[in-house]
Design a protein around this motif. Structure first.
Motif, PDB file in Angstrom:
ATOM      1  N   ALA A  66      25.947  -9.752 -48.979  1.00  7.92           N
ATOM      2  CA  ALA A  66      25.875  -9.704 -50.400  1.00  7.92           C
ATOM      3  C   ALA A  66      25.428  -8.340 -51.036  1.00  7.92           C
ATOM      4  CB  ALA A  66      25.003 -10.977 -50.666  1.00  7.92           C
ATOM      5  N   LEU A  67      24.233  -7.934 -50.166  1.00  7.05           N
ATOM      6  CA  LEU A  67      24.025  -6.503 -50.666  1.00  7.05           C
ATOM      7  C   LEU A  67      25.092  -5.537 -50.732  1.00  7.05           C
ATOM      8  CD1 LEU A  67      20.290  -6.440 -48.878  1.00  7.05           C
ATOM      9  CD2 LEU A  67      20.802  -5.909 -51.342  1.00  7.05           C
ATOM     10  N   LYS A  76      22.535  -6.084 -56.652  1.00  6.00           N
ATOM     11  CA  LYS A  76      21.538  -7.129 -56.334  1.00  6.00           C
ATOM     12  C   LYS A  76      20.206  -6.377 -56.466  1.00  6.00           C
ATOM     13  CE  LYS A  76      24.601  -9.787 -54.780  1.00  6.00           C
ATOM     14  NZ  LYS A  76      26.074  -8.930 -55.181  1.00  6.00           N
ATOM     15  N   ASN A 108      21.922  -1.416 -55.684  1.00  6.87           N
ATOM     16  CA  ASN A 108      21.204  -2.230 -55.572  1.00  6.87           C
ATOM     17  C   ASN A 108      19.863  -1.860 -56.131  1.00  6.87           C
ATOM     18  OD1 ASN A 108      22.486  -4.646 -54.280  1.00  6.87           O
ATOM     19  ND2 ASN A 108      22.958  -2.833 -52.856  1.00  6.87           N
ATOM     20  N   VAL A 163      16.705 -10.995 -51.611  1.00 13.95           N
ATOM     21  CA  VAL A 163      17.454 -10.398 -52.277  1.00 13.95           C
ATOM     22  C   VAL A 163      17.760 -11.530 -53.532  1.00 13.95           C
ATOM     23  CG1 VAL A 163      19.928  -9.719 -52.045  1.00 13.95           C
ATOM     24  CG2 VAL A 163      18.420  -9.139 -50.428  1.00 13.95           C
ATOM     25  N   LEU A 164      18.009 -11.075 -54.484  1.00 14.93           N
ATOM     26  CA  LEU A 164      18.211 -11.705 -55.814  1.00 14.93           C
ATOM     27  C   LEU A 164      19.347 -11.124 -56.672  1.00 14.93           C
ATOM     28  CD1 LEU A 164      14.718 -11.452 -57.368  1.00 14.93           C
ATOM     29  CD2 LEU A 164      15.320 -12.815 -55.569  1.00 14.93           C
ATOM     30  N   GLU A 165      20.250 -12.321 -57.169  1.00 15.41           N
ATOM     31  CA  GLU A 165      21.488 -11.832 -57.700  1.00 15.41           C
ATOM     32  C   GLU A 165      21.160 -12.327 -59.268  1.00 15.41           C
ATOM     33  OE1 GLU A 165      26.003 -11.802 -57.100  1.00 15.41           O
ATOM     34  OE2 GLU A 165      25.125 -13.759 -56.287  1.00 15.41           O
ATOM     35  N   ASP A 212      21.911 -12.580 -63.457  1.00 10.66           N
ATOM     36  CA  ASP A 212      23.307 -13.094 -64.167  1.00 10.66           C
ATOM     37  C   ASP A 212      23.212 -12.461 -65.471  1.00 10.66           C
ATOM     38  OD1 ASP A 212      21.796 -15.218 -65.161  1.00 10.66           O
ATOM     39  OD2 ASP A 212      22.839 -16.680 -64.121  1.00 10.66           O
ATOM     40  N   PHE A 264      18.566 -15.572 -62.540  1.00 11.78           N
ATOM     41  CA  PHE A 264      18.913 -14.708 -61.197  1.00 11.78           C
ATOM     42  C   PHE A 264      18.755 -16.090 -60.088  1.00 11.78           C
ATOM     43  CE2 PHE A 264      14.364 -14.332 -61.578  1.00 11.78           C
ATOM     44  CZ  PHE A 264      13.924 -15.110 -60.173  1.00 11.78           C
ATOM     45  N   ILE A 310      19.285 -15.166 -53.327  1.00  9.08           N
ATOM     46  CA  ILE A 310      20.083 -15.336 -52.197  1.00  9.08           C
ATOM     47  C   ILE A 310      19.696 -15.547 -50.680  1.00  9.08           C
ATOM     48  CG2 ILE A 310      22.060 -13.997 -50.888  1.00  9.08           C
ATOM     49  CD1 ILE A 310      22.683 -12.696 -53.477  1.00  9.08           C
TER      50      ILE A 310
END
Length: 197
Positions: A37-38, A43, A152, A178-180, A182, A186, A189
């Motif tokens: 994901a990173l 992120k 990131n 680790v955050l996603e 929006d 968020f 993750i």
């Protein structure tokens, strides 16, 4: 009496099942999924500074005079370097690196990523007034939610700041989440712990 007891037990079991279902829904991805994901970018990394030897004066801030602060231990220096190596080994692009103004946070950023920009709003809440700590938390949340970049964003701060955002009671030095984002909220993750400590 027996009917009431059975009803209470049934209610408790239902509550327990609901709680377990909620926790299962919040389960983190495994570390390889987090790294993948990173690698996609966009992120936010919330990193607790690397290892220090806890002692009196941990909250003392001495701008531009690190000798007066609690600094990274030799273990913390190596740990920060390993974090940077892990990001490079996974091909993860890092853009801005924001840190608390404490030397241990700045040094973690510089050792891991080669650069760090100290900002006041990543200070630990315990050294601030309640109103300032609340304003700082709102600023951090705003930065997380509004992060829009192919790279990131890394935020290096203290345990209380991170645990308040990810709702995890204890975060070891050098661990990161680790955050996603929006735009309005968020998702967390997952969490990464660099091995070999």
């Amino acid at each position: 009496m027996l009917t009431t007891l059975k009803g209470r037990i049934a209610t408790l079991l239902l509550c327990l099942a609901f709680l377990l279902a909620m926790l299962a829904g919040r389960a983190f991805a495994d570390e390889e999924q987090v790294w993948a994901a990173l690698k996609q970018g966009g992120k936010v990394v919330l990193l607790r500074h690397t290892h220090v030897d806890m002692r009196e004066g941990i909250g003392h801030l001495a701008p531009e005079n690190c000798k007066e602060e609690v600094n990274l231990s030799p273990r913390g220096v190596e740990q920060a370097k390993r974090i940077g190596e892990a990001f490079r080994a996974h091909g993860v692009a890092v853009g801005e690196v924001l840190t608390s103004p404490y030397c241990r946070c700045i040094d973690t950023g510089e050792l891991a990523f080669g650069h760090a920009t100290p900002v006041q709003y990543l200070m630990p809440p315990g050294v601030l007034s309640d109103s300032q700590a609340k304003l700082n938390r709102e600023r951090v949340l705003l930065d997380i939610r509004n992060h829009r970049s192919s790279a990131n964003l890394v935020m290096i701060t203290h345990e209380l700041n991170i645990s308040d955002i990810v709702l995890e009671p204890s975060i070891a030095m050098g661990d990161f989440f680790v955050l996603e984002p929006d735009g309005t909220d968020f998702d967390v993750i997952g969490k990464v712990r660099i091995a070999g400590r």
